[in-house]
Design a protein around this motif. Structure first.
Motif, short mmCIF file in Angstrom:
data_model
loop_
_atom_site.label_atom_id
_atom_site.label_comp_id
_atom_site.label_asym_id
_atom_site.label_seq_id
_atom_site.Cartn_x
_atom_site.Cartn_y
_atom_site.Cartn_z
N MET A 78 59.37 42.48 -37.98
CA MET A 78 58.02 42.86 -38.40
C MET A 78 57.68 44.28 -37.93
SD MET A 78 54.54 40.67 -37.99
CE MET A 78 54.49 40.60 -36.23
N GLU A 79 57.94 44.54 -36.66
CA GLU A 79 57.56 45.85 -36.11
C GLU A 79 58.38 46.99 -36.70
OE1 GLU A 79 57.58 45.53 -31.86
OE2 GLU A 79 55.61 44.56 -31.87
N ASN A 80 59.58 46.68 -37.14
CA ASN A 80 60.44 47.72 -37.69
C ASN A 80 60.49 47.71 -39.21
OD1 ASN A 80 61.83 49.14 -35.27
ND2 ASN A 80 61.75 46.95 -34.76
N LYS A 81 59.59 46.91 -39.80
CA LYS A 81 59.47 46.81 -41.27
C LYS A 81 60.82 46.53 -41.93
CE LYS A 81 55.32 49.63 -41.66
NZ LYS A 81 55.07 49.74 -40.22
N LEU A 82 61.54 45.62 -41.29
CA LEU A 82 62.85 45.23 -41.82
C LEU A 82 62.69 43.91 -42.57
CD1 LEU A 82 66.00 45.60 -41.78
CD2 LEU A 82 65.99 44.22 -39.70
N PRO A 83 62.83 43.91 -43.90
CA PRO A 83 62.61 42.68 -44.65
C PRO A 83 63.69 41.62 -44.38
CG PRO A 83 63.32 44.44 -46.12
CD PRO A 83 63.16 45.05 -44.76
N ILE A 84 63.29 40.37 -44.59
CA ILE A 84 64.20 39.24 -44.40
C ILE A 84 64.19 38.43 -45.70
CG2 ILE A 84 64.67 37.15 -43.00
CD1 ILE A 84 62.48 38.23 -41.01
N ILE A 85 65.35 37.97 -46.12
CA ILE A 85 65.36 36.96 -47.19
C ILE A 85 66.04 35.71 -46.65
CG2 ILE A 85 66.21 36.30 -49.48
CD1 ILE A 85 65.96 39.20 -50.36
N VAL A 86 65.34 34.59 -46.76
CA VAL A 86 65.92 33.30 -46.39
C VAL A 86 66.42 32.67 -47.68
CG1 VAL A 86 65.46 31.04 -45.37
CG2 VAL A 86 64.28 33.06 -44.48
N PHE A 87 67.67 32.28 -47.71
CA PHE A 87 68.23 31.77 -48.97
C PHE A 87 69.28 30.71 -48.71
CE2 PHE A 87 72.54 33.57 -49.24
CZ PHE A 87 72.54 34.33 -48.08
#
Ligand code: UDP
Length: 235
Positions: A204-213
């Motif tokens: 969140m703090e580093n604006k790194l997106p996550i995709i759960v799949f």
């Protein structure tokens, strides 16, 4: 491909396969390698963090009369066993790999050196990060977030056995609804447990997106790398 450099997080438990009759199921290994190969065929740069939960978790230690910190190190070593199995299977597919670990183990892998890891990725080698971050009281999810930030990955892909994040447990409630996208704030407020708090906060703090799949669905990994809708995107 939408994402040029990906960090893929796989749980150790997933390697057991559905039967759970063995710690490392060769069918699962093969299935994962085939999926991973589709990314390399498209020249996606790929780093992988694999967990150790199929062998040992630090949380189990105390009930066994083992000191918690010692147990965490045992868990970290477990991730190296999985990482070595995955490395070997990927190499059988003709892929180039490097195993880098958060604990020094000269005979089996390189130490984690950020610049060297980036160089490996640039050269098209799949970099597997073993032994977590090398510190107790962390998880491989935190390792995934931290290493992804360090090597400047575009996204963290968290491969699971469900196809995304639901409003309630889809394995227990048939009426559970999957989110297609979520903001970090929504995921936090709804207490959705996408990753542990340390891992989640780092992203969140580093604006790194996550995709759960769903990692078990054929072709899903490539689809996601190409920006097609699958799983849940948290950004
Ligand atoms: N672990 C740790 N520090 C780290 C990464 C992992 O102490 O940086 C330990 C921790 O005890 C954890 C175990 O290694 O329970 C296995 O990792 P994890 O539970 O994240 O594996 P997964 O659930 O993804 O299979």
């Amino acid at each position: 491909m939408k994402y040029k450099r990906i960090l893929l997080k796989l749980s150790g438990e997933a390697l057991q396969g559905p039967s759970k009759s063995t710690n490392i199921d060769p069918i699962m290994l093969e299935q994962y390698c085939a999926e991973i190969q589709t990314l390399r065929d498209q020249k996606v740069e790929l780093a992988i963090v694999i967990g150790g939960g199929n062998i040992f978790r630090g949380g189990q230690a105390e009930s066994l009369g083992i000191d918690r910190v010692q147990g965490d190190y045992m868990g970290m070593l477990a991730t190296v066993i999985n990482a070595m199995a995955l490395q070997s299977a990927l190499e059988r597919h003709g892929l180039y790999t490097r195993l880098m670990a958060g604990i020094k183990m000269e005979q089996v892998c390189e130490p984690f050196i950020r610049r060297r890891a980036i160089r490996h990725l640039e050269k098209g080698r799949i970099v597997i990060f073993g032994a977590g971050i090398g510190n107790p009281y962390f998880t491989t999810d935190s390792t995934a977030s931290l290493r992804a930030i360090e090597v400047q990955a575009d996204i963290v892909l968290k491969g699971t056995r469900v196809d995304g994040v639901y409003n309630k447990d889809p394995e227990k409630f048939p009426d559970a609804v999957r989110y297609k996208t979520l903001s970090f704030q929504e995921a936090y407020e709804r207490n959705l447990n996408i990753m542990d708090m340390t891992a989640f906060t780092l992203c969140m703090e580093n604006k790194l997106p996550i995709i759960v799949f769903d990692m078990n669905k054929k072709g899903n990994l490539l689809k996601i790398a190409n920006g097609e809708e699958a799983g849940t995107l948290i950004s």
